[in-house]
Each structure stands twice: as structure tokens, then as C-alpha cells.
Design an enzyme around this catalytic site. Sequence first.
Site, PDB file in Angstrom:
ATOM      1  N   HIS A  65       0.836  -1.208   0.000  1.00 10.46           N
ATOM      2  CA  HIS A  65       0.000   0.000   0.000  1.00 10.46           C
ATOM      3  C   HIS A  65       0.871   1.257   0.000  1.00 10.46           C
ATOM      4  CE1 HIS A  65      -2.840  -2.961   1.364  1.00 10.46           C
ATOM      5  NE2 HIS A  65      -2.303  -3.040   2.555  1.00 10.46           N
ATOM      6  N   HIS A  95       5.234   6.498   6.957  1.00 13.11           N
ATOM      7  CA  HIS A  95       4.983   6.097   5.566  1.00 13.11           C
ATOM      8  C   HIS A  95       4.477   7.313   4.807  1.00 13.11           C
ATOM      9  CE1 HIS A  95       1.107   5.764   7.618  1.00 13.11           C
ATOM     10  NE2 HIS A  95       0.631   6.186   6.453  1.00 13.11           N
ATOM     11  N   HIS A  97       2.008   8.942   1.314  1.00  5.23           N
ATOM     12  CA  HIS A  97       0.942   8.797   0.307  1.00  5.23           C
ATOM     13  C   HIS A  97       1.298   9.791  -0.799  1.00  5.23           C
ATOM     14  CE1 HIS A  97      -1.770   6.701   3.246  1.00  5.23           C
ATOM     15  NE2 HIS A  97      -1.081   7.432   4.104  1.00  5.23           N
ATOM     16  N   GLU A 107      -3.429  13.340   1.379  1.00  8.31           N
ATOM     17  CA  GLU A 107      -4.729  12.828   1.858  1.00  8.31           C
ATOM     18  C   GLU A 107      -5.544  14.000   2.418  1.00  8.31           C
ATOM     19  OE1 GLU A 107      -3.870   9.093   4.223  1.00  8.31           O
ATOM     20  OE2 GLU A 107      -4.664   8.390   2.316  1.00  8.31           O
ATOM     21  N   HIS A 120       3.145  10.470   6.978  1.00  7.02           N
ATOM     22  CA  HIS A 120       2.449  10.167   8.239  1.00  7.02           C
ATOM     23  C   HIS A 120       3.393   9.501   9.222  1.00  7.02           C
ATOM     24  CE1 HIS A 120      -1.685  10.112   6.050  1.00  7.02           C
ATOM     25  NE2 HIS A 120      -1.314  11.339   6.398  1.00  7.02           N
ATOM     26  N   THR A 200      -6.512   6.165   7.678  1.00  7.55           N
ATOM     27  CA  THR A 200      -6.998   6.491   6.331  1.00  7.55           C
ATOM     28  C   THR A 200      -6.915   5.272   5.415  1.00  7.55           C
ATOM     29  OG1 THR A 200      -4.827   7.141   5.489  1.00  7.55           O
ATOM     30  CG2 THR A 200      -6.159   8.860   6.568  1.00  7.55           C
TER      31      THR A 200
HETATM   32  N1  LIG Z   1      -2.598   6.311   6.858  1.00  2.57           N
HETATM   33  S1  LIG Z   1      -2.642   6.203   8.434  1.00  2.57           S
HETATM   34  O1  LIG Z   1      -3.985   6.427   8.900  1.00  2.57           O
HETATM   35  O2  LIG Z   1      -1.650   7.103   9.001  1.00  2.57           O
HETATM   36  C1  LIG Z   1      -2.149   4.607   8.957  1.00  2.57           C
HETATM   37  C2  LIG Z   1      -1.726   4.457  10.276  1.00  2.57           C
HETATM   38  C3  LIG Z   1      -1.278   3.209  10.730  1.00  2.57           C
HETATM   39  C4  LIG Z   1      -1.258   2.134   9.866  1.00  2.57           C
HETATM   40  C5  LIG Z   1      -0.633   0.874  10.383  1.00  2.57           C
HETATM   41  O3  LIG Z   1       0.382   0.980  11.068  1.00  2.57           O
HETATM   42  N2  LIG Z   1      -1.076  -0.365  10.133  1.00  2.57           N
HETATM   43  C6  LIG Z   1      -0.267  -1.531  10.411  1.00  2.57           C
HETATM   44  C7  LIG Z   1       0.178  -2.058   9.052  1.00  2.57           C
HETATM   45  C8  LIG Z   1      -1.010  -2.257   8.188  1.00  2.57           C
HETATM   46  C9  LIG Z   1      -0.923  -3.111   7.086  1.00  2.57           C
HETATM   47  C10 LIG Z   1      -2.016  -3.315   6.271  1.00  2.57           C
HETATM   48  O4  LIG Z   1      -1.975  -4.147   5.222  1.00  2.57           O
HETATM   49  C11 LIG Z   1      -3.223  -2.642   6.545  1.00  2.57           C
HETATM   50  O5  LIG Z   1      -4.274  -2.880   5.757  1.00  2.57           O
HETATM   51  C12 LIG Z   1      -3.317  -1.772   7.613  1.00  2.57           C
HETATM   52  C13 LIG Z   1      -2.227  -1.576   8.444  1.00  2.57           C
HETATM   53  C14 LIG Z   1      -2.374  -0.654   9.582  1.00  2.57           C
HETATM   54  C15 LIG Z   1      -3.196  -1.237  10.691  1.00  2.57           C
HETATM   55  C16 LIG Z   1      -3.567  -0.376  11.719  1.00  2.57           C
HETATM   56  C17 LIG Z   1      -4.357  -0.892  12.760  1.00  2.57           C
HETATM   57  C18 LIG Z   1      -4.750  -2.215  12.783  1.00  2.57           C
HETATM   58  C19 LIG Z   1      -4.350  -3.050  11.747  1.00  2.57           C
HETATM   59  C20 LIG Z   1      -3.546  -2.558  10.710  1.00  2.57           C
HETATM   60  C21 LIG Z   1      -1.660   2.262   8.561  1.00  2.57           C
HETATM   61  C22 LIG Z   1      -2.108   3.526   8.102  1.00  2.57           C
HETATM   62 ZN   LIG Z   2      -1.011   7.272   6.084  1.00  3.05          ZN
END
Ligand SMILES: NS(=O)(=O)c1ccc(C(=O)N2CCc3cc(O)c(O)cc3[C@H]2c2ccccc2)cc1
Ligand SMILES: [Zn+2]
Length: 262
Positions: A65, A95, A97, A107, A120, A200
Amino acid sequence: MTGNQWGYGKDDGPSAWNTNYPVADGDRQSPIDILPHQARHDPNLGPIVLNYDRCTSINIANNGHSVVVEFEDSDDRSVIQGGPLDNPYRLKQFHFHWGGKGCHGSEHTVEGNSYASELHLVHWNAVKFKTFGEAASTSDGLAVLGIFLETGDEHRWLHMITDALYTVKFKGSVTDFKGFNPKCLLPSSLHYWTYLGSLTTPPLHESVIWIVVKEPMIVSEKQLGKFRTLVFTGEEEDERTRMENNFRPPQLLKGRTVRSSN
Ligand SMILES: NS(=O)(=O)c1ccc(C(=O)N2CCc3cc(O)c(O)cc3[C@H]2c2ccccc2)cc1
Ligand SMILES: [Zn+2]
């Protein structure tokens, strides 16, 4: 977390996420369009304090992603505090976007304007929760610091990230990435907007205290272009789908207040 059932394409993109993640239509979804003149200036909102001096980066990865740099979060060696936060929150990962060539990919937007990209920095409340996963699924368990990227001159430190991107071209690739302190990416002023929102990306948990920095960091078009050499797909897959436009569009404010530091 089998993140492979969602994406940013026509059939699996943001407009389809509510099928598997009904919270997508919830009351505190992110990102949002920020209207500075409607934000409430709150004199009680102190400055954001980043204690990253002993931060320990571990690796850089392509999770299908985005490109993610993970940190050691077993103690309070790198935390964010102050501002709207009641506790210190531990840095877990950062990470980005971004958009396609010439298109914008942030975003959050400001008065309908989007930036080229958005960084982020993801933190979790280790005072109240034992694990990131627990914090991430509970209200205000996470604090995400959002930094806009605008194209202009070359960023003097971003090359440390972009020079490593060729090693994580494919989904599922991970390489060592030690000794990187993300403080070098931050703009000079940390004035910010803050509001209560969500992840997000799926699972879109409504667990995030968002802190969006007003001043963008400036990066060159060339540096940004290197993010687009990544692909969403795994090395073993036939297609090579360029990783770009991995952003969710702004969601309804639904009566929320956005506060502004000075
Ligand atoms: N864009 S954001 O809102 O800042 C964001 C924050 C944390 C995360 C995050 O750390 N994770 C863990 C890795 C992960 C991997 C995936 O394939 C997925 O679909 C989501 C995430 C998210 C996540 C957060 C909370 C619970 C499970 C996963 C992702 C996005
Ligand atoms: Zn993000």
C-alpha cells in the site's frame, strides 16, 4: 491483517472500502478538507514536542500500500507529546501517500487544495495500551503527525529514503534501515491543526488524534518520482502495477471541530 483485499484501484479503492469496512461511513473518518478560517484557534494548545533523539529505525518495507519505515517501540525512546496529547505517544512507523506524475497525492487537503504527497508519522499510546494493535483499535490510541510534501528544491535529507526505494520495489520486500531519525524531514515550524479522526486505510479504525502540520516540507519532483518506481504487486506476480495515487480522498467532517495551534 491480510491487507491484500483492498487497494486504490477502480474496484478495490476507497469508494468500495465500506463493503468490508462499514466504519468507512462513520462519524470521525479521515482524511478531511481543512478550512483554516473555520478552525478554532485554541490558546490552550501547546507546542508539539518530539523526543526522537534516541529513536531506532529498524527496516524499510513495501507493504503493498505504501513504503513504511518501522521503529523499535519497546520503550519510550522516541515519543511525541504536548499539543492535544495527554500522554507521550511512541513512534511506531512512518509512511507516505503520493499521486501520479504531475498529479497531487496528499490525503488531507487545505481549502480544497491538495499537496503532492503526505508523510504520516504514526505513534501509539503505550501508557494506556499494551500493544500497537490494541491502541490502534481504541479511541485516541494513536496520534498521527501529518506533514505535507510540496515540490520545489531538492530536500537535503530525503535522499536517505529515496536512495533505498529500489531495494523495496515489490510488495512484501523488507530491507534493513538503521540509524534514520525522521526529525530531519520536519519543516521549521510545527504549527498545526488537530482533530479527532481515523486511520486512512482499512481497517479505518476511529482511533486517531490527527496533528497536521501547516508548513509543508519541500522536495524535488525527481525525489518524488522515485516513490513511483515502487509497485503495488509482488515480485512473483505477472503484472507490475506502479505504486501511485495511494491516497484516500477527504471525508465528511460530520460536525467535528478542527482546532489550530497559534
Ligand atoms: N494512513 S494512516 O492512517 O496514518 C495509517 C496508520 C497506521 C497504519 C498501520 O500501522 N497499520 C499496520 C500495518 C497495516 C498493514 C495493512 O496491510 C493494513 O491494511 C493496515 C495496516 C495498519 C493497521 C492499523 C491498525 C490495525 C491493523 C492494521 C496504517 C495507516
Ligand atoms: Zn497514512
